[in-house]
Design an enzyme around this catalytic site. Structure first.
Site, PDB file in Angstrom:
ATOM      1  N   CYS A 181      21.365  26.576  34.304  1.00 39.93           N
ATOM      2  CA  CYS A 181      21.332  25.317  33.552  1.00 39.93           C
ATOM      3  C   CYS A 181      22.733  24.707  33.310  1.00 39.93           C
ATOM      4  CB  CYS A 181      20.576  25.541  32.245  1.00 39.93           C
ATOM      5  SG  CYS A 181      19.898  24.028  31.556  1.00 39.93           S
ATOM      6  N   HIS A 235      15.529  29.302  32.505  1.00 44.14           N
ATOM      7  CA  HIS A 235      15.839  30.319  31.498  1.00 44.14           C
ATOM      8  C   HIS A 235      14.690  31.327  31.468  1.00 44.14           C
ATOM      9  CE1 HIS A 235      19.027  27.791  29.763  1.00 44.14           C
ATOM     10  NE2 HIS A 235      18.183  26.771  29.817  1.00 44.14           N
ATOM     11  N   ARG A 252      13.953  14.922  27.552  1.00 42.83           N
ATOM     12  CA  ARG A 252      14.406  16.216  28.096  1.00 42.83           C
ATOM     13  C   ARG A 252      13.289  16.845  28.922  1.00 42.83           C
ATOM     14  NH1 ARG A 252      18.885  18.076  25.999  1.00 42.83           N
ATOM     15  NH2 ARG A 252      18.483  20.274  26.491  1.00 42.83           N
TER      16      ARG A 252
HETATM   17  N1  GLN Z   1      23.353  20.709  27.843  1.00 47.85           N
HETATM   18  C1  GLN Z   1      22.749  20.641  29.176  1.00 47.85           C
HETATM   19  C2  GLN Z   1      21.526  19.700  29.200  1.00 47.85           C
HETATM   20  O1  GLN Z   1      21.015  19.356  28.135  1.00 47.85           O
HETATM   21  C3  GLN Z   1      22.333  22.036  29.614  1.00 47.85           C
HETATM   22  C4  GLN Z   1      21.228  22.638  28.743  1.00 47.85           C
HETATM   23  C5  GLN Z   1      20.972  24.116  29.013  1.00 47.85           C
HETATM   24  O2  GLN Z   1      21.855  24.841  29.440  1.00 47.85           O
HETATM   25  N2  GLN Z   1      19.719  24.571  28.706  1.00 47.85           N
HETATM   26  O3  GLN Z   1      21.062  19.341  30.260  1.00 47.85           O
END
Ligand code: GLN
Length: 246
Positions: free
Chosen positions: A95, A196, A132
């Site tokens: 990520c 993840h 998101r």
């Molecule tokens: N901050 C980055 C995003 O929001 C990565 C998030 C993460 O590592 N889960 O895309």
């Protein structure tokens, strides 16, 4: 006993959703093959070590704030990390760590964080912080020529584009962008993904792919990790497939 050396970058900052668990899984699966995993870490202010002496370089996920904070320090490591990549060190990036190895990451405040530029992809998040990619995700990857469904959990605002060789095709979930057909980035010595979980706890064959690559490179001979009892992992995977792929 063989030793694999792993460099864990910013373990105190890039550890969203227990991504450091990936190091524990590699350690466990190495130990089951009589391989010792030697873990080093790099935090802000540490010397830019000779990264090519490591067999694996690992970066976990991180929120926008942490990515902003460590960006300047990471850029100081650019040459050393690029050198390791060119020499064949394995890169595992989750990520936020995935995003920072590309051209740039434009965060949800519109701030552009320069990446290390190892790869051509780039990432931009919506300034609508509510937008998101969140949820369980299943992708179909190919490991050493064999198809393998990889399961994880995604939570990212970043939308990654210009991915020339994806890690896999999306069977359930979003992927590199909203409703994307592809997820992550992969080369033989690189796995970069939004998954993840931690990733390797749910995908034992992916962990063994990494161990096989590293040991083959170290010994100069084709290495294939002996199978171990993954009954519980496989039962968990089947339950998730039934739930997520119906
Ligand atoms: N901050 C980055 C995003 O929001 C990565 C998030 C993460 O590592 N889960 O895309």
């Amino acid at each position: 006993m063989q030793t694999i050396k792993l460099m864990h970058m910013y373990p105190n900052m890039l550890d969203l959703y227990g991504d450091s668990g990936n190091v524990e899984i590699i350690k466990y699966r190495c130990k089951m093959r009589d391989i010792d995993l030697e873990v080093s870490s790099h935090v802000i202010g540490d010397d830019t070590a000779d990264f090519s002496r490591y067999d694996i370089i690992y970066l976990g996920g991180g929120a926008d704030l942490e990515q902003q904070i460590l960006a300047e320090d990471l850029l100081k490591c650019k040459d050393a990390i690029s050198d390791a990549y060119k020499k064949g060190t394995f890169f595992l990036m989750i990520c936020g760590g995935y995003q920072l190895m590309g051209q740039y990451y434009k965060d949800s405040n519109g701030e552009k964080i320069p990446g290390l530029g190892l790869f051509d992809y780039y990432t931009a998040a919506s300034t609508d912080k509510g937008k998101r990619c969140i949820g369980n995700i299943v992708i179909k990857a190919t490991l050493d020529g064999e198809e393998y469904n990889v399961i994880g959990f995604e939570n990212h605002g970043g939308q990654t584009q210009n991915v020339t060789s994806p890690f896999g095709t999306v069977l359930a979930g979003n992927g590199n962008c909203f409703s994307s057909k592809t997820e992550g980035y992969m080369e033989p010595s690189v796995v970069a993904t939004y998954l993840h979980g931690p990733l390797l706890s749910k995908n034992p064959k992916l962990c063994d792919y990494i161990i096989n690559y590293v040991m083959t490179r170290k010994t100069g001979e084709k290495y294939t990790a002996q199978p171990i009892n993954d009954k519980l992992e496989e039962e968990c995977r089947q339950q998730l497939f039934e739930r997520l792929l119906k």
